[in-house]
Design an enzyme around this catalytic site. Structure first.
Site, PDB file in Angstrom:
ATOM      1  N   LYS A  53      23.069  68.054  14.158  1.00 38.17           N
ATOM      2  CA  LYS A  53      22.164  69.310  13.668  1.00 38.17           C
ATOM      3  C   LYS A  53      20.918  68.965  14.615  1.00 38.17           C
ATOM      4  O   LYS A  53      19.979  68.195  14.796  1.00 38.17           O
ATOM      5  CB  LYS A  53      21.477  68.688  12.257  1.00 38.17           C
ATOM      6  CG  LYS A  53      20.974  69.554  11.654  1.00 38.17           C
ATOM      7  CD  LYS A  53      19.959  69.164  10.635  1.00 38.17           C
ATOM      8  CE  LYS A  53      18.445  68.892  11.028  1.00 38.17           C
ATOM      9  NZ  LYS A  53      17.644  70.310  11.727  1.00 38.17           N
TER      10      LYS A  53
ATOM     11  N   GLU B 272      14.415  56.534  16.794  1.00 33.53           N
ATOM     12  CA  GLU B 272      13.534  56.695  17.707  1.00 33.53           C
ATOM     13  C   GLU B 272      12.216  57.664  17.425  1.00 33.53           C
ATOM     14  O   GLU B 272      12.653  58.869  17.139  1.00 33.53           O
ATOM     15  CB  GLU B 272      13.891  57.206  19.244  1.00 33.53           C
ATOM     16  CG  GLU B 272      14.909  56.186  20.035  1.00 33.53           C
ATOM     17  CD  GLU B 272      14.129  54.630  20.155  1.00 33.53           C
ATOM     18  OE1 GLU B 272      12.891  54.534  20.123  1.00 33.53           O
ATOM     19  OE2 GLU B 272      14.850  53.585  20.253  1.00 33.53           O
TER      20      GLU B 272
ATOM     21  N   CYS C  25       6.791  62.290  22.741  1.00 31.10           N
ATOM     22  CA  CYS C  25       6.464  61.148  22.071  1.00 31.10           C
ATOM     23  C   CYS C  25       6.167  60.046  23.078  1.00 31.10           C
ATOM     24  O   CYS C  25       5.653  58.809  22.631  1.00 31.10           O
ATOM     25  CB  CYS C  25       7.917  60.590  21.344  1.00 31.10           C
ATOM     26  SG  CYS C  25       9.044  60.320  22.319  1.00 31.10           S
TER      27      CYS C  25
ATOM     28  N   GLU D  99      -0.469  59.596  15.357  1.00 33.67           N
ATOM     29  CA  GLU D  99      -0.064  60.831  16.636  1.00 33.67           C
ATOM     30  C   GLU D  99      -0.522  62.054  16.629  1.00 33.67           C
ATOM     31  O   GLU D  99      -0.358  62.967  15.483  1.00 33.67           O
ATOM     32  CB  GLU D  99       1.606  60.579  16.463  1.00 33.67           C
ATOM     33  CG  GLU D  99       2.241  61.321  17.763  1.00 33.67           C
ATOM     34  CD  GLU D  99       3.880  60.991  17.641  1.00 33.67           C
ATOM     35  OE1 GLU D  99       4.336  60.884  18.830  1.00 33.67           O
ATOM     36  OE2 GLU D  99       4.322  61.071  16.532  1.00 33.67           O
TER      37      GLU D  99
END
Length: 480
Positions: free
Chosen positions: A173, A248, A282, A381
């Site tokens: 997906k 991750e 990331c 983040e």
């Protein structure tokens, strides 16, 4: 005409009869493509197709599996320019960044195509006479893959290619903001002759499609890359259902700038690591942790770097837009939070509008100085081109600040002191440690993954580690 799912070797429409659209982040009035708005039933059908193909693909000699991956890589290479333009148009990367990502995808498929020649196991010495003792690496079974929008072709490739090479079937997906590159991978696999049911593609919401992939009884392993919040939910759902899982997730990546560093070089390294791909990585550098002796000089240099970046559509400029309105609003919110916390805005900070920007999702490369490490801007983040600069008195404090976050994905140091470099590598709490290099950029043949909240800390991706996740060892005692 809407792009279709790929299930059981056929391009199919979702049972819902519904579709969704993606837009060009440089010009949101432009629709890029239309995709299937699939649901739980569509995802389950794809999983069942993968399960039905599982035994035949597992029993296909590995070099034959590799030949299909090699053929797919060649097809992708022939379409590189088209794929580059497609990625820029749907995700917003510059042509140079998109082209690099497409080439990485091609290289990943070639790499795992060759690795199929080395798959097998290990021979060990038996304690008893007339006994062969060895291991056999077998595929796990059906792999469920959930991938993000920020590297919409490379990350799917480094999950798909090792899964297929190791003999697994799969369902993927892709992120709904940028599914086109995964559709292109499947077009290449289909043209390369991949048997029906071996790889299946379903587009749609994570709440239905993703959840089904994570929990379906026929799925044996789940690999996820994306946000920490969603990743933890996927991991919990998969492991509670008894599946092998790897996730991750986010990062808050530091670059420590030592007093011995060349300031101009350090500023260039940090700028490339922060503002490349519009800060939507990331592994992007989010915090520059700078020794007090060169702090003000570094701030001046990084401001100069930020202000030299030309922002605009990815086919012409240095930095493109953010991928969507939600990401842009999130970045602007963090800019507002940082100013309220007391950080000093020294570059950028505004949404870019008018002229070439139109209604696109553009924000200036932004730098905050005088950031304290307990500020939200330094702990959470920020998935956009916003850098926090933190002043420290010495190397010890710099290392302490670098580690004082919930994440541990990538980190770097800029220094001419070899002892500092060695200590940094030994003591930094991150899955990737770099010396005199930007935090972004990964080699495809070595492991990748994070520490702490950046990862499930189970299996790594890429290289041989990428194959280990998709295989399970059987030990054979052959007494002849």
């Amino acid at each position: 005409m809407a792009q279709r799912n790929y299930v059981g070797g056929e391009w199919t429409e979702a049972g819902t009869g519904e579709t969704f659209e993606t837009v060009n982040p440089a010009d949101p009035s432009e629709t890029v493509a239309e995709y299937q708005q699939s649901d739980e039933d569509d995802a389950a059908e794809a999983v069942e197709a993968a399960a039905a193909a599982e035994d035949e693909w597992a029993n296909t000699p590995a070099p034959q599996r590799g030949a299909i991956l090699r053929e797919a890589a060649g097809i992708l290479a022939d379409r590189k320019q088209e794929l580059t333009e497609e990625l820029t148009r749907e995700e917003g990367k510059t042509h140079a960044e998109a082209g690099g990502e497409v080439q990485r995808t091609i290289d990943i498929f070639y790499y795992y195509a060759e690795k199929t020649r080395d798959l097998g196991g290990k021979v060990k010495s038996a304690s008893a006479p007339q006994t062969n003792l060895y291991t056999v690496a077998e595929p796990v079974g059906v792999a469920g893959l959930i991938t993000p929008w920020n590297y919409p072709i490379a990350i799917p490739a480094w999950k798909i290619a090792p899964a297929l090479a190791a003999g697994n079937t799969l369902v993927i997906k892709p992120a709904s903001l940028a599914p086109a590159p995964v559709v292109s991978i499947f077009e290449a696999l289909d043209e390369a002759g991949l048997p029906e049911g071996v790889a299946n593609l379903v587009t749609g919401p994570g709440s239905s499609v993703g959840d089904t992939i994570s929990t379906h009884d026929e799925v044996d392993a789940v690999s996820f890359t994306g946000s920490g919040e969603v990743g933890q939910m996927v991991y919990d759902a998969a492991t509670q259902a008894g599946k092998r899982a790897q996730t991750e997730m986010g990062g808050k990546n530091p670059t420590v700038v030592s007093s011995s560093a060349d300031v101009e070089e350090a500023a260039e390294i940090v700028a490339n690591g922060r503002f490349g791909v519009t800060g939507q990585a990331c592994t992007a550098c989010s915090r520059a942790i700078v020794h007090t002796d060169i702090y003000e000089e570094f701030v001046e240099a990084i401001v100069e770097e930020a202000e030299s970046i030309e922002v605009g559509p990815g086919d012409e400029y240095d930095m493109g837009p953010q991928v969507g309105e939600g990401e842009l609003e999130g970045t602007l919110e963090y800019i507002d939070v940082a100013e309220k916390e007391g950080a000093r805005l020294v570059a950028g900070g505004e949404r870019l509008e008018g002229d070439r920007f139109g209604e696109g999702y553009y924000v200036e490369p932004t730098v905050f100085a005088d950031v304290e490490n307990d500020y939200r801007i330094a702990q959470e983040e920020v998935f956009g081109p916003v850098l926090s600069v933190i002043e420290v008195d010495d190397f010890e404090e710099g290392l302490e600040v670098a580690n004082d976050i919930p994440y541990g994905l990538s980190a770097s140091i800029v220094t001419e002191d070899h002892t500092e470099a060695e200590r940094f590598v030994d003591e930094i709490e991150a899955g990737v440690a770099k010396v005199n290099a930007k935090t972004t950029g990964l080699e495809l043949h070595v492991p990748f993954g994070g520490f702490k909240e950046s990862s499930s800390e189970t299996w790594r991706e890429q290289g041989d580690a990428g194959l280990e996740f998709y295989t399970i060892d059987k030990t054979v005692y052959d007494n002849f």
